[in-house]
Scaffold this motif. Structure first.
Motif, PDB file in Angstrom:
ATOM      1  N   GLN A 139      -3.594 -42.174  18.060  1.00 44.27           N
ATOM      2  CA  GLN A 139      -3.602 -40.589  17.949  1.00 44.27           C
ATOM      3  C   GLN A 139      -2.492 -39.900  17.464  1.00 44.27           C
ATOM      4  O   GLN A 139      -2.960 -39.070  16.649  1.00 44.27           O
ATOM      5  CB  GLN A 139      -3.858 -40.229  19.574  1.00 44.27           C
ATOM      6  CG  GLN A 139      -4.375 -38.909  19.636  1.00 44.27           C
ATOM      7  CD  GLN A 139      -5.647 -38.577  19.232  1.00 44.27           C
ATOM      8  OE1 GLN A 139      -6.707 -39.530  19.501  1.00 44.27           O
ATOM      9  NE2 GLN A 139      -5.973 -37.619  18.737  1.00 44.27           N
ATOM     10  N   ARG A 140      -1.370 -40.483  17.886  1.00 45.34           N
ATOM     11  CA  ARG A 140      -0.335 -39.647  16.955  1.00 45.34           C
ATOM     12  C   ARG A 140      -0.476 -40.046  15.506  1.00 45.34           C
ATOM     13  O   ARG A 140      -0.030 -38.934  14.764  1.00 45.34           O
ATOM     14  CB  ARG A 140       1.249 -40.180  17.558  1.00 45.34           C
ATOM     15  CG  ARG A 140       1.405 -39.918  18.931  1.00 45.34           C
ATOM     16  CD  ARG A 140       2.846 -39.908  19.346  1.00 45.34           C
ATOM     17  NE  ARG A 140       3.146 -41.125  19.409  1.00 45.34           N
ATOM     18  CZ  ARG A 140       2.920 -42.043  20.471  1.00 45.34           C
ATOM     19  NH1 ARG A 140       2.515 -41.643  21.580  1.00 45.34           N
ATOM     20  NH2 ARG A 140       3.626 -43.288  20.397  1.00 45.34           N
ATOM     21  N   ARG A 141      -0.822 -41.180  15.105  1.00 43.33           N
ATOM     22  CA  ARG A 141      -1.125 -41.451  13.658  1.00 43.33           C
ATOM     23  C   ARG A 141      -2.232 -40.669  13.154  1.00 43.33           C
ATOM     24  O   ARG A 141      -2.004 -40.029  12.037  1.00 43.33           O
ATOM     25  CB  ARG A 141      -1.286 -42.918  13.464  1.00 43.33           C
ATOM     26  CG  ARG A 141      -0.102 -43.814  13.594  1.00 43.33           C
ATOM     27  CD  ARG A 141      -0.279 -45.074  13.571  1.00 43.33           C
ATOM     28  NE  ARG A 141       0.936 -45.905  13.771  1.00 43.33           N
ATOM     29  CZ  ARG A 141       1.147 -47.402  13.837  1.00 43.33           C
ATOM     30  NH1 ARG A 141      -0.039 -47.918  13.822  1.00 43.33           N
ATOM     31  NH2 ARG A 141       2.227 -47.859  13.982  1.00 43.33           N
ATOM     32  N   ALA A 142      -3.249 -40.482  13.827  1.00 35.27           N
ATOM     33  CA  ALA A 142      -4.398 -39.606  13.303  1.00 35.27           C
ATOM     34  C   ALA A 142      -4.061 -38.142  13.288  1.00 35.27           C
ATOM     35  O   ALA A 142      -4.164 -37.481  12.272  1.00 35.27           O
ATOM     36  CB  ALA A 142      -5.462 -39.867  14.388  1.00 35.27           C
ATOM     37  N   GLU A 143      -3.304 -37.649  14.293  1.00 33.23           N
ATOM     38  CA  GLU A 143      -2.642 -36.425  14.360  1.00 33.23           C
ATOM     39  C   GLU A 143      -1.882 -36.051  13.532  1.00 33.23           C
ATOM     40  O   GLU A 143      -1.705 -34.875  12.720  1.00 33.23           O
ATOM     41  CB  GLU A 143      -2.386 -36.092  15.678  1.00 33.23           C
ATOM     42  CG  GLU A 143      -3.313 -35.822  16.643  1.00 33.23           C
ATOM     43  CD  GLU A 143      -2.939 -35.753  18.173  1.00 33.23           C
ATOM     44  OE1 GLU A 143      -1.776 -35.505  18.391  1.00 33.23           O
ATOM     45  OE2 GLU A 143      -3.791 -35.513  18.962  1.00 33.23           O
ATOM     46  N   SER A 144      -1.070 -36.943  12.880  1.00 37.44           N
ATOM     47  CA  SER A 144       0.007 -36.938  11.792  1.00 37.44           C
ATOM     48  C   SER A 144      -0.755 -36.507  10.588  1.00 37.44           C
ATOM     49  O   SER A 144      -0.351 -35.690   9.641  1.00 37.44           O
ATOM     50  CB  SER A 144       0.906 -38.111  11.712  1.00 37.44           C
ATOM     51  OG  SER A 144       1.516 -38.142  10.678  1.00 37.44           O
ATOM     52  N   VAL A 145      -1.571 -37.358  10.113  1.00 43.20           N
ATOM     53  CA  VAL A 145      -2.571 -37.399   8.894  1.00 43.20           C
ATOM     54  C   VAL A 145      -3.322 -35.642   9.093  1.00 43.20           C
ATOM     55  O   VAL A 145      -3.184 -35.015   7.877  1.00 43.20           O
ATOM     56  CB  VAL A 145      -3.597 -38.308   8.638  1.00 43.20           C
ATOM     57  CG1 VAL A 145      -4.481 -38.087   7.446  1.00 43.20           C
ATOM     58  CG2 VAL A 145      -2.847 -39.416   8.503  1.00 43.20           C
ATOM     59  N   GLN A 146      -3.909 -35.267  10.269  1.00 46.76           N
ATOM     60  CA  GLN A 146      -4.529 -34.335  10.409  1.00 46.76           C
ATOM     61  C   GLN A 146      -3.540 -32.901  10.091  1.00 46.76           C
ATOM     62  O   GLN A 146      -3.714 -32.079   9.632  1.00 46.76           O
ATOM     63  CB  GLN A 146      -5.006 -33.997  11.852  1.00 46.76           C
ATOM     64  CG  GLN A 146      -5.634 -32.794  12.045  1.00 46.76           C
ATOM     65  CD  GLN A 146      -6.157 -32.655  13.708  1.00 46.76           C
ATOM     66  OE1 GLN A 146      -5.340 -33.327  14.466  1.00 46.76           O
ATOM     67  NE2 GLN A 146      -7.247 -32.014  13.670  1.00 46.76           N
ATOM     68  N   ARG A 147      -2.454 -33.017  10.854  1.00 39.39           N
ATOM     69  CA  ARG A 147      -1.454 -32.010  10.503  1.00 39.39           C
ATOM     70  C   ARG A 147      -1.044 -31.666   8.739  1.00 39.39           C
ATOM     71  O   ARG A 147      -0.815 -30.975   8.345  1.00 39.39           O
ATOM     72  CB  ARG A 147      -0.093 -32.519  11.332  1.00 39.39           C
ATOM     73  CG  ARG A 147       0.723 -31.447  11.378  1.00 39.39           C
ATOM     74  CD  ARG A 147       1.947 -31.622  12.433  1.00 39.39           C
ATOM     75  NE  ARG A 147       2.309 -33.045  12.763  1.00 39.39           N
ATOM     76  CZ  ARG A 147       1.867 -33.696  13.760  1.00 39.39           C
ATOM     77  NH1 ARG A 147       1.023 -33.222  14.423  1.00 39.39           N
ATOM     78  NH2 ARG A 147       2.325 -34.950  13.784  1.00 39.39           N
ATOM     79  N   ALA A 148      -0.880 -33.003   8.299  1.00 36.36           N
ATOM     80  CA  ALA A 148      -0.556 -32.983   6.691  1.00 36.36           C
ATOM     81  C   ALA A 148      -1.568 -32.139   5.837  1.00 36.36           C
ATOM     82  O   ALA A 148      -1.560 -31.466   5.319  1.00 36.36           O
ATOM     83  CB  ALA A 148      -0.007 -34.258   6.194  1.00 36.36           C
ATOM     84  N   LEU A 149      -2.965 -32.513   6.407  1.00 31.64           N
ATOM     85  CA  LEU A 149      -3.927 -31.829   5.808  1.00 31.64           C
ATOM     86  C   LEU A 149      -4.094 -30.242   5.833  1.00 31.64           C
ATOM     87  O   LEU A 149      -4.452 -29.578   5.147  1.00 31.64           O
ATOM     88  CB  LEU A 149      -5.379 -32.554   6.188  1.00 31.64           C
ATOM     89  CG  LEU A 149      -5.620 -34.008   5.852  1.00 31.64           C
ATOM     90  CD1 LEU A 149      -7.044 -34.409   6.432  1.00 31.64           C
ATOM     91  CD2 LEU A 149      -5.923 -34.027   4.140  1.00 31.64           C
ATOM     92  N   THR A 150      -3.950 -30.066   7.114  1.00 28.71           N
ATOM     93  CA  THR A 150      -3.982 -28.586   7.521  1.00 28.71           C
ATOM     94  C   THR A 150      -2.610 -27.960   6.729  1.00 28.71           C
ATOM     95  O   THR A 150      -2.889 -26.861   6.395  1.00 28.71           O
ATOM     96  CB  THR A 150      -3.861 -28.343   9.114  1.00 28.71           C
ATOM     97  OG1 THR A 150      -2.504 -28.943   9.436  1.00 28.71           O
ATOM     98  CG2 THR A 150      -5.036 -28.838   9.623  1.00 28.71           C
TER      99      THR A 150
END
Length: 170
Positions: A119-130
């Motif tokens: 989940q932290r890995r997915a959220e890291s990519v999500q944060r970079a996209l935003t």
């Protein structure tokens, strides 16, 4: 005493004439067979079909859909930063596109720990996209933990293939 009941001949004759008169009524309109053969040479209107819908795109062409991570880490590696930037550009230019970021881990570690790390890995990519301008409501981050391994090898190469976040377009 038997009574013979007879229909008068005149009534029977009148009924027969009425039936025959109904059958012999002149046809109104055209004879379908004659109409078909007389208009056979006319050209039919071609059926116009709408063009097929464009094939769905699943992200930018020629760009990998996977971001890899180091062991027990969830920060995006510098060599994978271009992948995230290409997906961000794709999503910014297509406002109807939505993406799910699926975080994954290798087989080492406990179930709960791996779900949290994924989940932290997915959220890291999500944060970079935003941060690159993609609206957060079009990005979903989920974790598979160890449930969807890319490799079943118990080697460092196999583990590296499983430590990833994948882009899945909807």
């Amino acid at each position: 005493m038997k009574k013979n009941f007879r229909i008068p001949a005149i009534v029977a004759l009148g009924a027969a004439l009425a039936v025959l008169a109904g059958c012999a009524a002149p046809k109104t309109g055209r004879d379908d067979v004659t109409y078909y053969y007389s208009n056979k040479a006319t050209t039919a209107v071609p059926k116009v079909e709408p063009p097929p819908p464009p094939p769905p795109q699943n992200g930018p062409v020629g760009v990998p859909k996977i971001v890899y991570f180091d062991f027990d880490k969830y920060n995006i590696r510098p060599q994978d930063r271009q992948i995230v930037e290409a997906h961000a550009s794709y999503l910014r230019n297509r406002t109807a596109s939505r993406v799910v970021i699926e975080g994954n881990t290798d087989q080492r570690g406990g179930r709960e720990y791996n779900l949290a790390l994924g989940q932290r890995r997915a959220e890291s990519v999500q944060r970079a996209l935003t941060q690159l301008g993609v609206p957060a409501e079009r990005i979903e981050a989920i974790s598979w933990g160890t449930e969807k391994p890319a490799s079943l090898q118990l080697t460092e190469e196999g583990y590296q293939l499983n430590r990833r976040a994948e882009f899945s377009y909807r």
